[in-house]
Scaffold this active site. Structure first.
Site, mmCIF file in Angstrom:
data_model
loop_
_atom_site.group_PDB
_atom_site.id
_atom_site.type_symbol
_atom_site.label_atom_id
_atom_site.label_comp_id
_atom_site.label_asym_id
_atom_site.label_seq_id
_atom_site.Cartn_x
_atom_site.Cartn_y
_atom_site.Cartn_z
ATOM 1 N N LYS A 293 37.349 37.789 28.752
ATOM 2 C CA LYS A 293 36.391 37.700 29.858
ATOM 3 C C LYS A 293 35.574 38.991 30.004
ATOM 4 C CE LYS A 293 39.515 36.914 33.043
ATOM 5 N NZ LYS A 293 40.785 36.898 32.266
ATOM 6 N N ARG B 82 40.922 33.860 41.295
ATOM 7 C CA ARG B 82 42.134 33.749 40.496
ATOM 8 C C ARG B 82 43.183 32.869 41.154
ATOM 9 N NH1 ARG B 82 41.873 38.509 37.365
ATOM 10 N NH2 ARG B 82 43.667 39.132 36.175
ATOM 11 N N ARG C 233 45.664 45.975 22.955
ATOM 12 C CA ARG C 233 44.507 46.414 23.737
ATOM 13 C C ARG C 233 44.690 47.831 24.281
ATOM 14 N NH1 ARG C 233 41.942 42.308 28.001
ATOM 15 N NH2 ARG C 233 43.366 43.043 29.601
ATOM 16 N N ARG D 183 47.130 50.529 29.307
ATOM 17 C CA ARG D 183 47.248 50.344 30.752
ATOM 18 C C ARG D 183 48.706 50.188 31.178
ATOM 19 N NH1 ARG D 183 42.961 45.630 31.743
ATOM 20 N NH2 ARG D 183 44.732 44.819 32.900
ATOM 21 N N ARG E 180 51.991 38.511 33.668
ATOM 22 C CA ARG E 180 50.591 38.154 33.909
ATOM 23 C C ARG E 180 50.273 36.764 33.363
ATOM 24 N NH1 ARG E 180 48.151 43.010 31.157
ATOM 25 N NH2 ARG E 180 46.132 41.987 31.263
HETATM 26 P P1 ADP Z 1 43.565 40.661 33.035
HETATM 27 O O1 ADP Z 1 42.554 39.560 33.202
HETATM 28 O O2 ADP Z 1 43.628 41.161 31.661
HETATM 29 O O3 ADP Z 1 44.905 40.359 33.630
HETATM 30 P P2 ADP Z 1 42.191 42.205 35.109
HETATM 31 O O4 ADP Z 1 41.582 43.511 34.805
HETATM 32 O O5 ADP Z 1 41.300 41.075 35.422
HETATM 33 O O6 ADP Z 1 43.115 41.932 33.852
HETATM 34 O O7 ADP Z 1 43.223 42.361 36.337
HETATM 35 C C1 ADP Z 1 44.238 43.335 36.356
HETATM 36 C C2 ADP Z 1 45.104 43.167 37.592
HETATM 37 O O8 ADP Z 1 44.314 43.335 38.774
HETATM 38 C C3 ADP Z 1 45.750 41.796 37.756
HETATM 39 O O9 ADP Z 1 46.955 41.696 37.036
HETATM 40 C C4 ADP Z 1 45.965 41.744 39.272
HETATM 41 O O10 ADP Z 1 47.079 42.521 39.663
HETATM 42 C C5 ADP Z 1 44.731 42.427 39.809
HETATM 43 N N1 ADP Z 1 43.613 41.471 40.074
HETATM 44 C C6 ADP Z 1 42.404 41.442 39.458
HETATM 45 N N2 ADP Z 1 41.635 40.452 39.952
HETATM 46 C C7 ADP Z 1 42.357 39.840 40.905
HETATM 47 C C8 ADP Z 1 42.120 38.735 41.785
HETATM 48 N N3 ADP Z 1 40.959 38.052 41.776
HETATM 49 N N4 ADP Z 1 43.115 38.372 42.643
HETATM 50 C C9 ADP Z 1 44.290 39.044 42.679
HETATM 51 N N5 ADP Z 1 44.577 40.080 41.875
HETATM 52 C C10 ADP Z 1 43.636 40.492 41.008
#
Ligand code: ADP
Ligand code: ZN
Length: 215
Positions: free
Chosen positions: A13, A88, A127, A162, A173
């Site tokens: 994404k 999400r 990554r 990370r 996740r």
């Molecule tokens: P990935 O898609 O690789 O899991 P992101 O960078 O999108 O990584 O998100 C990293 C973390 O940030 C998630 O595991 C969560 O803890 C938090 N996060 C990001 N976006 C949201 C969201 N829309 N709602 C709740 N938590 C979020």
């Protein structure tokens, strides 16, 4: 363009959103990037979000909606946006629907990036991310490595793994994605907004999405 990117962690994404934003100046809105920047700055928001993120759990919906309402009201969103990592959960998707109505914004569509689980797992473990909070460029030790001294080719900061990219957090996740986020596919299908893209190469996916926007 005004689109949402849906897909598992590691589906690409972030990369697809960055490439799309280069075409017409639409802004990339990544809740993950916003949250990580807040954690690095040590702001109140960052302090609240940190523990959830480290475990690979979702940050509470109320906090996310506050961030997103502020973000969508910023003038740079008027040109268009690509949402990456939001919504999400079903409650976030419902709250977003109300928010978009309130702001008189209508979406082009929701692009679901469909990537096999093995591919996603492999990508997540290899990554790496630029540690500079305002850069956060993504690297992959196999397919797109950082500079030889492990620094970012864009800004020169150290490139790191990370906190939430330990095997345990990655598996958490993916489980969280299946339980909380995958149901959004059905939600947006019912809304008549869903378009799915079998996505293996980010560049091909970007082309497919652009074609879909024109057609
Ligand atoms: P990935 O898609 O690789 O899991 P992101 O960078 O999108 O990584 O998100 C990293 C973390 O940030 C998630 O595991 C969560 O803890 C938090 N996060 C990001 N976006 C949201 C969201 N829309 N709602 C709740 N938590 C979020
Ligand atoms: Zn960088």
């Amino acid at each position: 363009m005004k689109i949402i990117l849906l897909g598992a962690p590691g589906a690409g994404k972030g990369t697809v959103a960055k490439l799309l934003s280069e075409f017409d100046g639409s802004v990339q809105i990544s809740t993950g990037d916003i949250l990580r920047a807040a954690v690095m700055e040590g702001s109140d928001l960052g302090k609240e979000a940190q523990a959830y993120m480290k475990r690979g759990d979702l940050v509470p919906d109320s906090l996310i909606m506050k961030i997103m309402e502020e973000r969508l009201r910023e003038p740079d969103c008027a040109k268009g946006f690509i949402m990456d990592g939001f919504p999400r959960t079903i409650p976030q998707a419902e709250a977003l629907k109300d928010l978009l109505e309130k702001l008189s914004i209508s979406l082009d569509f929701v692009a679901n990036l469909d990537v096999p689980r093995e591919v996603v797992l492999d990508r997540l473990t290899t990554r790496r991310t630029c540690s500079n909070s305002s850069c956060q460029e993504i690297y992959n030790i196999k397919s797109s490595p950082p500079a030889d001294d492990n620094t970012c080719t864009k800004c020169g900061s150290p490139v790191i793994q990370r906190d939430d990219e330990t095997e345990e957090a990655i598996l958490n996740r993916l489980d969280t994605y299946n339980a909380m986020t995958a149901p959004l596919i059905g939600f947006y299908e019912k809304e008549g907004l869903l378009r799915s893209f079998r996505s293996l190469q980010s560049r091909d996916t970007v082309e497919d999405i652009r074609k879909s926007l024109k057609g």
